[in-house]
Structures are given as structure tokens and as C-alpha cells.
Design a protein around this motif. Structure first.
Motif, PDB file in Angstrom:
ATOM      1  N   CYS A 184       0.862  -1.187   0.000  1.00 13.19           N
ATOM      2  CA  CYS A 184       0.000   0.000   0.000  1.00 13.19           C
ATOM      3  C   CYS A 184       0.895   1.233   0.000  1.00 13.19           C
ATOM      4  O   CYS A 184       1.865   1.307   0.758  1.00 13.19           O
ATOM      5  CB  CYS A 184      -0.910   0.001   1.218  1.00 13.19           C
ATOM      6  N   VAL A 231      -4.888   9.619   0.960  1.00 15.82           N
ATOM      7  CA  VAL A 231      -5.285   8.543   0.055  1.00 15.82           C
ATOM      8  C   VAL A 231      -4.188   7.490   0.024  1.00 15.82           C
ATOM      9  O   VAL A 231      -3.021   7.795  -0.198  1.00 15.82           O
ATOM     10  CB  VAL A 231      -5.536   9.079  -1.376  1.00 15.82           C
ATOM     11  N   LEU A 244      -3.423   3.576  -1.697  1.00 20.11           N
ATOM     12  CA  LEU A 244      -3.883   2.567  -2.646  1.00 20.11           C
ATOM     13  C   LEU A 244      -2.989   1.346  -2.569  1.00 20.11           C
ATOM     14  O   LEU A 244      -1.798   1.446  -2.295  1.00 20.11           O
ATOM     15  CB  LEU A 244      -3.869   3.104  -4.083  1.00 20.11           C
ATOM     16  N   GLU A 245      -3.591   0.203  -2.851  1.00 19.45           N
ATOM     17  CA  GLU A 245      -2.855  -1.047  -2.857  1.00 19.45           C
ATOM     18  C   GLU A 245      -2.385  -1.334  -4.278  1.00 19.45           C
ATOM     19  O   GLU A 245      -3.152  -1.231  -5.232  1.00 19.45           O
ATOM     20  CB  GLU A 245      -3.743  -2.187  -2.357  1.00 19.45           C
ATOM     21  N   TYR A 246      -1.118  -1.696  -4.415  1.00 15.87           N
ATOM     22  CA  TYR A 246      -0.513  -2.007  -5.709  1.00 15.87           C
ATOM     23  C   TYR A 246       0.187  -3.349  -5.600  1.00 15.87           C
ATOM     24  O   TYR A 246       0.665  -3.731  -4.523  1.00 15.87           O
ATOM     25  CB  TYR A 246       0.547  -0.956  -6.086  1.00 15.87           C
TER      26      TYR A 246
END
Length: 187
Positions: free
Chosen positions: A111, A118, A120-122
């Protein structure tokens, strides 16, 4: 004779005019000495303000680059541990000055904080690509900022020299006028 720099501006920063002949400069600009000095002082202050902003941007980028590099190293370490069955023991910052220890098992994703609260998971590959792109962009931006700062410093120097030349020219003209009025006329 007044000559201007070959560059008229760089990224919105106007180029300073180098003045070789003050009399020609004043005639061409249509200004008297005091107005010219006021204009040049104002321009110098504008340059100083822009320099402060660019220096703040440079400091931000110089702080950001090591953070991105550290994130890239962590993702690379996670990828290296993947499939080995080894867990990774890591300390991470929960809040400013507060750390926690975690045991990270085999993982396929990470993440990343993108900003503005914000996250985000990658996948590890996507995270590496994104972080590398961000690192390249930050380094390129830093190079541009360094060039802008050098240009700006040159303009500050030119403006300071011009102020000195106009002021010295004015002092010289006043002395000449005083010398002419002080000469006794013979009857």
C-alpha cells in the motif's frame, strides 16, 4: 550603449537587462534616475521573492527523493523475500515519532500513500514502476529547479550591478554639475 541578455525569460522569470551606457538606458527607457532606481529595486525584490519560492520547492524535492528511494528499497526487499518462506521484521512509523514493529509474511502487494489522505494497494511490480516514475520525475524537477535558481541568481547579480551603475552615474553627473556651477566666472 545598452544591451540586453540573449535570454528574455526562463519559465516566467524575466531576464535582467545589462546596462553598459546609463545615459542611453535612461533615454531609451524614458525614466529619470530615481524612477529607474525604484524600478530596479522593485525588480530585485521580485527576484528575491521568486528565489525564496524556488528554494522552498528545492528543499521539498530534496526531502522527497530519499523517501521515494527508501520506498523503492523496501518494495525490492519484499520482492526478494517473496517465495523464500522468510518473514520480514520491520519497524514502521504509525504517527510522527511513534513506531510499531511488524512481521511481514509473503506478500504480493503493498500500500502506498498517494497524498491527501489517500492510500492505494498495488502489486509489487506496479508499486516499483510507480515509485521509479515518481523518482525520475522528482530528479528531473530538481534539475530544472537548480537551473532556474542559477538563472535567477544571474538576474539578481545583473540587476544589482545595474543599480550600482545607475547610482554611480547619477553621483558622477551631480559632481559635474556642481563643478560647473562652482567655477567662478571672470569679469
Amino acid at each position: 550603449m545598452a544591451s540586453s541578455s540573449t535570454t528574455t525569460e526562463r519559465r516566467g522569470i524575466p531576464a535582467a537587462q545589462f546596462v553598459e551606457d546609463v545615459q542611453t538606458y535612461l533615454t531609451q527607457s524614458g525614466l529619470d534616475v530615481n524612477s529607474s532606481l525604484s524600478f530596479l529595486q522593485e525588480r530585485l525584490q521580485q527576484y528575491k521573492l521568486v528565489e525564496m519560492k524556488l528554494l522552498a520547492q528545492q528543499r521539498d524535492l530534496q526531502a522527497k527523493i530519499p523517501d521515494i528511494e527508501k520506498c523503492l528499497d523496501i518494495v525490492a526487499t519484499l520482492q526478494a523475500k517473496k517465495g523464500t518462506g522468510e518473514s520480514l521484521l520491520a519497524d514502521f512509523e504509525v504517527s510522527e515519532g511513534i513506531y510499531s514493529r511488524a512481521c511481514i509474511e509473503d506478500t504480493d502487494s503493498v500500500c502506498l500513500w498517494l497524498g491527501a489522505n489517500v492510500m492505494l494497494e498495488y502489486s509489487c511490480e506496479e508499486a516499483t514502476a510507480l515509485l521509479q516514475k515518481n523518482l525520475d520525475n522528482a530528479k528531473a524537477s530538481l534539475e530544472v529547479l537548480v537551473a532556474d535558481l542559477q538563472f535567477l541568481r544571474d538576474q539578481v547579480t545583473i540587476t544589482q550591478v545595474t543599480i550600482a551603475r545607475v547610482y554611480n552615474w547619477d553621483v558622477h553627473q551631480r559632481r559635474l554639475r556642481q563643478a560647473v556651477t562652482a567655477v567662478p566666472t571672470e569679469a
